[in-house]
Design an enzyme around this catalytic site. Sequence first.
Site, PDB file in Angstrom:
ATOM      1  CG  ASP A 174      -9.478   2.105  -0.328  1.00 57.31           C
ATOM      2  OD1 ASP A 174      -8.633   1.847  -1.268  1.00 57.31           O
ATOM      3  OD2 ASP A 174      -9.620   1.790   0.767  1.00 57.31           O
ATOM      4  CG  ASP A 179      -2.383   0.564   0.815  1.00 56.88           C
ATOM      5  OD1 ASP A 179      -2.433   1.231   0.198  1.00 56.88           O
ATOM      6  OD2 ASP A 179      -3.204   0.493   1.864  1.00 56.88           O
TER       7      ASP A 179
HETATM    8  C1  GLA Z   1      -6.031   1.329   1.634  1.00 57.48           C
HETATM    9  C2  GLA Z   1      -6.184   0.321   0.584  1.00 57.48           C
HETATM   10  C3  GLA Z   1      -7.285  -0.759   0.814  1.00 57.48           C
HETATM   11  C4  GLA Z   1      -7.042  -1.170   2.056  1.00 57.48           C
HETATM   12  C5  GLA Z   1      -6.827  -0.201   3.547  1.00 57.48           C
HETATM   13  C6  GLA Z   1      -6.151  -1.001   4.432  1.00 57.48           C
HETATM   14  O1  GLA Z   1      -6.979   2.184   1.955  1.00 57.48           O
HETATM   15  O2  GLA Z   1      -6.371   0.762  -0.628  1.00 57.48           O
HETATM   16  O3  GLA Z   1      -7.529  -1.676  -0.205  1.00 57.48           O
HETATM   17  O4  GLA Z   1      -6.097  -2.243   1.912  1.00 57.48           O
HETATM   18  O5  GLA Z   1      -5.745   0.573   2.947  1.00 57.48           O
HETATM   19  O6  GLA Z   1      -5.759  -0.089   5.455  1.00 57.48           O
END
Ligand code: GLA
Length: 407
Positions: free
Chosen positions: A206, A151
């Site tokens: 997301d 990430d």
């Molecule tokens: C980010 C990623 C998500 C998830 C969260 C976890 O927002 O894009 O897919 O992995 O972090 O904290």
Amino acid sequence: MINKLILAIICLCFTGPNIQAQKFDNLAETPPMGWNSWNTFETNINEQLVKDIADKFVELGLKDAGYEYIVLDDGWMSRERDEEGNLVPDPEKFPNGMKAVADYVHAKGLKFGLYNCAGGKTCAGYPGSRGHQYQDAKLYASWGVDFLKYDWCDTGKLNAKESYITMRDALYEAGRPVVFSICEWGDNDPWEWAEDVGHMWRVTGDIINCWDCEVGHGSWASFGIWKVIELRSKEKTREVAGPGHWNDYDMMEVGNGMTDAEDRSHFAMWSMLNSPLIMGNDLRKATKETLKTLTNKEVIGVNKDPLAVPAFRFNNENNIEIWAKPLENDAWALVFINRNDEAVSIDFDWKKHQLADDLSQQYFKPLDKDYEIRDLFQHKNMGNTSKNLKALIGVHDVLMVTLTPNS
Ligand code: GLA
């Protein structure tokens, strides 16, 4: 003796180590399929959950359908590294450590994945890999990790490409083949540079379980299905997808509260776009209809088609989205998705539609030859393109067909 040693050191300094770091080859030849904990469980994860999911993969026919990776997202670690700087699995959630969890998954013939982050902290505030990349990679290899989602939180002014290359090289040096899943939300145009760095890269922020919404969370927003699709289904992302390197439209929300019709359309589009198919629902509670969608082998076949060319938007007539994907042997996959809030009848004259894809140099020629039509959700043949296609498409539902030329 001393002279030889000095010579060896000089050689090493000038030539560097023998191994040229790179990403692992021969992985993700088709878009990876699996399950990830985040969409449903966020940081509420534990050993029993992984075991249950692995059992369900086998019991529910998901493994048979091609799902392979079980990935624990954020929240698997303790808040601090140990005195040696190693990551520590949360002892309450994972009392037997992470190797035991990976062993359980492997014993089912499946693969195991973990999450971390390029920054100092993960998005949920756990220790990130910044400054510990090689150490973390070795630890993952010792546990038997096959997939790493990496990430982009808490990265300050770090350069994305460089940071992902560092982790790629660390994984390579650790020696265990790992699918490297880049997750910087498309912020640094990974489609321009990630092909040699990772096996898949997120193209957006997301996802959230709604058909076409955007939900703000202060400094960031999450996106419904159509927002995700429309943000990045561009010529450039189409061009760079291929075996070993895919655009990742995010973990799926199938089975997470949208209607069955919306779930079908969502699944159809992820397949059409060659996205990894990573489930994000609680498989212990999945309904029959959800499982029917997720295990639809004909739709999955489109996702895995060897030509590996993502779909493009062909048309939007009266809010019916038509997307087309060239397939091997001059065949095509098409979806007709009804974005209206009422059922719509279509009467589609093939001969009046010039499907053409300059990227793959594939052209649809209904005036020269007929194509056999197959409905991939009803699993039925529907005649051929000599006649108009007539169908009633329910609210937010999809008609997904393949067109195979008669030789
Ligand atoms: C980010 C990623 C998500 C998830 C969260 C976890 O927002 O894009 O897919 O992995 O972090 O904290």
